[in-house]
Structures are given as C-alpha cells and as structure tokens.
Design a protein around this motif. Structure first.
Motif, PDB file in Angstrom:
ATOM      1  N   ARG A  46       0.845  -1.208   0.000  1.00 49.30           N
ATOM      2  CA  ARG A  46       0.000   0.000   0.000  1.00 49.30           C
ATOM      3  C   ARG A  46       0.877   1.254   0.000  1.00 49.30           C
ATOM      4  O   ARG A  46       0.618   2.208  -0.734  1.00 49.30           O
ATOM      5  CB  ARG A  46      -0.894  -0.031   1.240  1.00 49.30           C
ATOM      6  CG  ARG A  46      -1.859   1.142   1.336  1.00 49.30           C
ATOM      7  CD  ARG A  46      -3.034   0.977   0.398  1.00 49.30           C
ATOM      8  NE  ARG A  46      -3.999   2.047   0.599  1.00 49.30           N
ATOM      9  CZ  ARG A  46      -4.165   3.081  -0.212  1.00 49.30           C
ATOM     10  NH1 ARG A  46      -3.436   3.195  -1.315  1.00 49.30           N
ATOM     11  NH2 ARG A  46      -5.068   4.007   0.045  1.00 49.30           N
ATOM     12  N   ILE A  47       1.930   1.245   0.813  1.00 45.04           N
ATOM     13  CA  ILE A  47       2.860   2.378   0.852  1.00 45.04           C
ATOM     14  C   ILE A  47       3.517   2.572  -0.511  1.00 45.04           C
ATOM     15  O   ILE A  47       3.623   3.693  -1.021  1.00 45.04           O
ATOM     16  CB  ILE A  47       3.924   2.150   1.945  1.00 45.04           C
ATOM     17  CG1 ILE A  47       3.274   2.187   3.338  1.00 45.04           C
ATOM     18  CG2 ILE A  47       5.040   3.189   1.849  1.00 45.04           C
ATOM     19  CD1 ILE A  47       4.152   1.630   4.439  1.00 45.04           C
ATOM     20  N   HIS A  62       2.412   1.679  -3.486  1.00 44.01           N
ATOM     21  CA  HIS A  62       1.465   2.168  -4.496  1.00 44.01           C
ATOM     22  C   HIS A  62       1.135   3.645  -4.287  1.00 44.01           C
ATOM     23  O   HIS A  62       0.968   4.398  -5.266  1.00 44.01           O
ATOM     24  CB  HIS A  62       0.190   1.324  -4.465  1.00 44.01           C
ATOM     25  CG  HIS A  62       0.407  -0.085  -4.917  1.00 44.01           C
ATOM     26  ND1 HIS A  62      -0.330  -1.159  -4.448  1.00 44.01           N
ATOM     27  CD2 HIS A  62       1.307  -0.614  -5.783  1.00 44.01           C
ATOM     28  CE1 HIS A  62       0.101  -2.271  -5.018  1.00 44.01           C
ATOM     29  NE2 HIS A  62       1.087  -1.968  -5.828  1.00 44.01           N
ATOM     30  N   ILE A  63       1.044   4.076  -3.035  1.00 40.31           N
ATOM     31  CA  ILE A  63       0.792   5.497  -2.759  1.00 40.31           C
ATOM     32  C   ILE A  63       1.927   6.347  -3.320  1.00 40.31           C
ATOM     33  O   ILE A  63       1.697   7.381  -3.961  1.00 40.31           O
ATOM     34  CB  ILE A  63       0.633   5.727  -1.242  1.00 40.31           C
ATOM     35  CG1 ILE A  63      -0.698   5.148  -0.745  1.00 40.31           C
ATOM     36  CG2 ILE A  63       0.717   7.223  -0.907  1.00 40.31           C
ATOM     37  CD1 ILE A  63      -0.851   5.161   0.770  1.00 40.31           C
ATOM     38  N   ASP A  74      -4.191   4.376   6.184  1.00 46.08           N
ATOM     39  CA  ASP A  74      -3.499   4.407   4.896  1.00 46.08           C
ATOM     40  C   ASP A  74      -4.167   5.419   3.972  1.00 46.08           C
ATOM     41  O   ASP A  74      -3.492   6.167   3.245  1.00 46.08           O
ATOM     42  CB  ASP A  74      -3.464   3.017   4.258  1.00 46.08           C
ATOM     43  CG  ASP A  74      -4.841   2.382   4.137  1.00 46.08           C
ATOM     44  OD1 ASP A  74      -5.710   2.645   4.994  1.00 46.08           O
ATOM     45  OD2 ASP A  74      -5.054   1.599   3.185  1.00 46.08           O
ATOM     46  N   ASN A  75      -5.500   5.480   4.024  1.00 42.32           N
ATOM     47  CA  ASN A  75      -6.223   6.457   3.203  1.00 42.32           C
ATOM     48  C   ASN A  75      -5.973   7.883   3.687  1.00 42.32           C
ATOM     49  O   ASN A  75      -5.826   8.806   2.882  1.00 42.32           O
ATOM     50  CB  ASN A  75      -7.717   6.152   3.226  1.00 42.32           C
ATOM     51  CG  ASN A  75      -8.043   4.817   2.580  1.00 42.32           C
ATOM     52  OD1 ASN A  75      -7.365   4.396   1.641  1.00 42.32           O
ATOM     53  ND2 ASN A  75      -9.053   4.133   3.077  1.00 42.32           N
ATOM     54  N   GLU A 100      -1.591  14.511  -0.520  1.00 40.51           N
ATOM     55  CA  GLU A 100      -2.171  15.256  -1.642  1.00 40.51           C
ATOM     56  C   GLU A 100      -2.611  16.669  -1.273  1.00 40.51           C
ATOM     57  O   GLU A 100      -2.966  17.454  -2.155  1.00 40.51           O
ATOM     58  CB  GLU A 100      -3.375  14.484  -2.196  1.00 40.51           C
ATOM     59  CG  GLU A 100      -3.004  13.163  -2.851  1.00 40.51           C
ATOM     60  CD  GLU A 100      -4.220  12.404  -3.348  1.00 40.51           C
ATOM     61  OE1 GLU A 100      -5.307  12.599  -2.759  1.00 40.51           O
ATOM     62  OE2 GLU A 100      -4.087  11.637  -4.312  1.00 40.51           O
ATOM     63  N   LYS A 126       2.210   6.487  -7.334  1.00 42.95           N
ATOM     64  CA  LYS A 126       1.220   7.338  -8.004  1.00 42.95           C
ATOM     65  C   LYS A 126       1.473   8.825  -7.789  1.00 42.95           C
ATOM     66  O   LYS A 126       0.846   9.656  -8.448  1.00 42.95           O
ATOM     67  CB  LYS A 126      -0.191   6.982  -7.514  1.00 42.95           C
ATOM     68  CG  LYS A 126      -0.694   5.626  -7.982  1.00 42.95           C
ATOM     69  CD  LYS A 126      -2.159   5.419  -7.643  1.00 42.95           C
ATOM     70  CE  LYS A 126      -2.382   5.276  -6.154  1.00 42.95           C
ATOM     71  NZ  LYS A 126      -3.814   4.993  -5.819  1.00 42.95           N
ATOM     72  N   ARG A 127       2.402   9.157  -6.871  1.00 48.10           N
ATOM     73  CA  ARG A 127       2.619  10.563  -6.511  1.00 48.10           C
ATOM     74  C   ARG A 127       4.110  10.870  -6.479  1.00 48.10           C
ATOM     75  O   ARG A 127       4.748  10.759  -5.429  1.00 48.10           O
ATOM     76  CB  ARG A 127       1.980  10.860  -5.158  1.00 48.10           C
ATOM     77  CG  ARG A 127       0.470  10.713  -5.196  1.00 48.10           C
ATOM     78  CD  ARG A 127      -0.134  10.588  -3.824  1.00 48.10           C
ATOM     79  NE  ARG A 127      -1.572  10.357  -3.954  1.00 48.10           N
ATOM     80  CZ  ARG A 127      -2.102   9.155  -4.193  1.00 48.10           C
ATOM     81  NH1 ARG A 127      -1.322   8.093  -4.310  1.00 48.10           N
ATOM     82  NH2 ARG A 127      -3.408   9.015  -4.320  1.00 48.10           N
ATOM     83  N   GLU A 139      -2.590   9.026   2.542  1.00 44.22           N
ATOM     84  CA  GLU A 139      -2.654   9.373   1.120  1.00 44.22           C
ATOM     85  C   GLU A 139      -3.272  10.757   0.920  1.00 44.22           C
ATOM     86  O   GLU A 139      -2.783  11.567   0.121  1.00 44.22           O
ATOM     87  CB  GLU A 139      -3.476   8.312   0.394  1.00 44.22           C
ATOM     88  CG  GLU A 139      -3.472   8.409  -1.110  1.00 44.22           C
ATOM     89  CD  GLU A 139      -4.144   7.201  -1.748  1.00 44.22           C
ATOM     90  OE1 GLU A 139      -3.846   6.929  -2.921  1.00 44.22           O
ATOM     91  OE2 GLU A 139      -4.955   6.529  -1.074  1.00 44.22           O
ATOM     92  N   GLU A 140      -4.329  11.048   1.667  1.00 47.31           N
ATOM     93  CA  GLU A 140      -5.002  12.340   1.542  1.00 47.31           C
ATOM     94  C   GLU A 140      -4.110  13.486   2.019  1.00 47.31           C
ATOM     95  O   GLU A 140      -4.097  14.571   1.419  1.00 47.31           O
ATOM     96  CB  GLU A 140      -6.302  12.321   2.351  1.00 47.31           C
ATOM     97  CG  GLU A 140      -7.367  11.389   1.782  1.00 47.31           C
ATOM     98  CD  GLU A 140      -8.493  11.131   2.768  1.00 47.31           C
ATOM     99  OE1 GLU A 140      -8.539  11.818   3.823  1.00 47.31           O
ATOM    100  OE2 GLU A 140      -9.316  10.241   2.515  1.00 47.31           O
TER     101      GLU A 140
END
Length: 407
Positions: free
Chosen positions: A30-31, A33-34, A225-226, A233, A37-38, A229-230
């Motif tokens: 998960r880390i 993939h975050i 995790d969400n 961003e 994508k960024r 991610e937020e």
C-alpha cells in the motif's frame, strides 16, 4: 508546510510466513502504491534486515525491487538500524555494533547502491549518548528520536519546528512530534484537513516531523493508509526526506538528548526508567529474560569458531526487542510471544555441541522453565490484565493493533 514522514517497518525473526505476507499486502505494498502514483511524495524509511530477508524468502522480491526503484527515484531515503531490532542501550556495545553491521550487509545485498544510509533509527527510538561513538564509526550523520529526549516533561509541546539540532558528538538529531505521529496509531483522523487542524497553526516554512510504524498504514489502524494518502495530496504539504531538511532549517540548536524511547512517558523519565516496555523495575518476567540473555551471551560468544555459526545467528535473533515488549503488559501482553522470542536463547545455547552438561546451559533451561511458569500464572491469575488496565487508564489516545482496538 514541510512534512518529513519517517516510516519504520519490521517483523520479528520468528514471525510466521503467513503474517508477514498478510502485512506486506495490507501495508507495505500500500505504501509503495501510494508513492508510485505521486512523484512529489517522499518518505524516510527504515526496514530492518530481518524483514528484508523474510520478504525475500517469502516470495516478496517484487516488493523489495519496488522499494529500491522508489529509492532510485529519490522518493525513499533508507536509514540504518539494528538487523534484529535489538534495544541497543541494553546490550553490550560490541553486540550493538554487530547488529548494525549485519543490518548494513543485509540491506546492501538486496538494495545495492540505493542503500546508502546517512541517518540511523535506533529500534524503538531507544537512546543513550554512549551509542554516539558507535554510530560515528559507521559513518552515520544523523539520528531520529522522540521529542521526549529533549523535552522530558512533554511540556509546551510544539508539533512544528524550524530548527535542526546538533549534538556534541558530531551527530545531528531530528525529533519527531509525538502527538502528530501517534495520530497515525488511532482511528480519530477523519480527513487531511482534520489532521492539519489537530496539529495546530503552521506557516509555509514550518517543518513537521512524524515517525511511526509503517504497519499502521493498512494493517493496524483502520483507514489510516487512506488518511496518509489524503495528507500527501493536500496543497499545503511539501514533502522532504530527513536529509533534505538540512537545506531548509532556519537555524541550528545544540542539544544533548537524554536516555529515552518513543514509548517513554514523562513519569518514566522522572523516575529514571527510560526504556519501560523492555526493562521495567519490578517486572520479574523481564528480569528473568535479561538474566537468560546475559548468560547466553557470555556462553555463546566464547565460541568464535565458524562451526558455531548457527548458534551465533540464533543469538543475534534472540536479541530482538519483542519478547521483552510482550512481557511488559503495558499494555502489550502475549505469553506465547514472549516465550517464542526468549526460546531463541535456549536454541542458541543448545546449538553448541556438548553444551547440555555445562552450567550455562543448565541455568538457561532452569530460568526458561521459571519464566514459562510465571508468565502463565500472570495470565491465569489476571495479574497481567490488571497491569494492562492500569496502564491504559492513563492513555490519552485510543490505539489500534492488528486492526483491533487495544483494550
């Protein structure tokens, strides 16, 4: 605001394959993939060598390659640590150096040129200043610690800083915000804006340093995790690795960090108990564990011949912090876990040929039987539960572990 996020990922050397793979799926991937994508997102990462090896042998080489690729892109800065997550201030300095060297060798093997650590993470942020010369010999430039190391009362805690810190040892120090970091162990953060409101007022050049277990993202804490991610961003966030912070610090302050850990409470520091979850006065279980440790260390390290390699490796693994942690009951408690970890000392001694007749072997076996008997008594009598309940009564945040509320 500048955010420097430090993640620590680790599993004990005796962790079950199924659990390591489960956590890899829920958190480590998960880390990755975050970050993938960024491109603007950056973290400073500690991965203890024992976890690196577990991932490699459990079919997770693609994960290690992905971490290496992110390091190549400048999104991950690796740091050094102790391979088996030993509490370094509580073991002989030669053992501390051995753990650090083993960690460097393992991670260099799997990450190659992208593993070039400038910084160091002492497991559990357990620190005392006698570690400084050991780290300097390895060429480390900075250490990350909890703020309690310089603010023992946790008074007037400021989540934001503009300073870098220098020690008389020649090492630099970064201090995490305990409150902001601990938010990632809870389920109270509802959004990026909510997180930013909780940490207080901030300006463009302010620096927020957080450090927490990477397993909190996806495995331990629901939805964090969400939230992570937020926050990445959010338009007000600019992420830098720890080493990159040196170019934005507005000033440097001289400090001498005190003996402490990221779990130490002000009352612990005041009473001279810097490492309460691993060596607490009056905890008979931990006293027995350290007696076993010291006996096994003296016996096994005398055998330097290569044919005793298995015993040496088992001893390295036995020094992991976990068995003492699970014996604390503050609030972490697990009879099987504390026995499984401590049993590695037993296996290390038994791996020496003809050891069964020695005084050291007999003492370790006798102490282990005593440990098992007492641990099961603590559990069945409710003593461990009472210690745990008393500890949680004074906790201000509701924490999660393995996806469940700690209670």
């Amino acid at each position: 605001m500048i955010w420097s996020a430090f993640l620590h990922i680790y599993q004990p050397p005796w962790q079950k394959k199924e659990m390591t793979k489960k956590i890899a799926k829920q958190s480590y991937w998960r880390i990755v993939h975050i970050l993938e994508k960024r491109p603007q997102a950056k973290i400073t990462l500690n991965i203890n060598g024992t976890l690196t090896e577990q991932l490699a042998t459990n079919g997770e080489m693609p994960l290690l390659r992905a971490l290496g690729a992110l390091a190549k892109r400048g999104q991950i800065e690796f740091v050094g640590s102790a391979k088996y997550h030993a509490i370094l201030p509580l073991i002989p300095r030669k053992e501390a150096a051995r753990q650090i060297e083993l960690n460097n060798l393992t991670n260099k093997k799997y990450f190659g040129q992208w593993y070039k650590p400038k910084g160091f993470f002492p497991p559990e942020m357990c620190w005392d200043n006698t570690l400084a010369p050991v780290l300097k010999k390895f060429g480390f430039e900075w250490v990350v610690l909890d703020e309690i190391a310089v603010n023992p009362g946790l008074k007037k805690t400021n989540n934001i800083t503009t300073s870098c810190y220098d020690g008389a040892s020649g090492l630099h120090f970064f201090f995490r915000s305990r409150f902001a970091s601990d938010l990632f162990t809870t389920a109270i953060v509802k959004s990026a804006d909510h997180f930013l409101s909780l940490i207080g007022k901030r300006r463009t050049g302010d620096i927020l340093i957080t450090a927490f277990d990477g397993e909190n993202l996806g495995h331990h804490s629901p939805q964090m995790d969400n939230r992570f991610e937020e926050i990445i961003e959010h338009p007000s966030i600019n992420m830098l690795t720890h080493s990159e912070l040196f170019r934005v610090c507005s000033d440097h302050k001289r400090v001498s960090p005190g003996a402490s850990s990221w779990s130490s409470r002000p009352q612990d520091i005041k009473r001279g108990i810097p490492y309460p979850l691993w060596q607490y006065p009056g905890n008979t279980l931990q006293k027995i564990q350290w007696d076993i440790s010291n006996t096994a260390l003296r016996f096994v390290r005398q055998k330097k011949n290569e044919k005793y390699g298995t015993a040496q490796t088992l001893l390295d693994q036995a020094l992991s912090s976990d068995q003492y942690w699970w014996a604390s009951a503050m609030p972490w408690w697990g009879v099987e876990e504390l026995l499984r970890g401590t049993a590695l000392y037993l296996r290390a001694v038994e791996a020496i040929p003809l050891s069964s007749s020695t005084a050291a072997s007999k003492k370790v076996h006798r102490q282990f039987v005593r440990l098992e008997t007492l641990a099961r008594l603590w559990h069945s009598s409710g003593k461990a539960g009472k210690i745990k309940k008393a500890f949680l009564r004074h906790e201000s945040l509701e924490r999660f572990f393995g996806g469940e509320k700690v209670k």
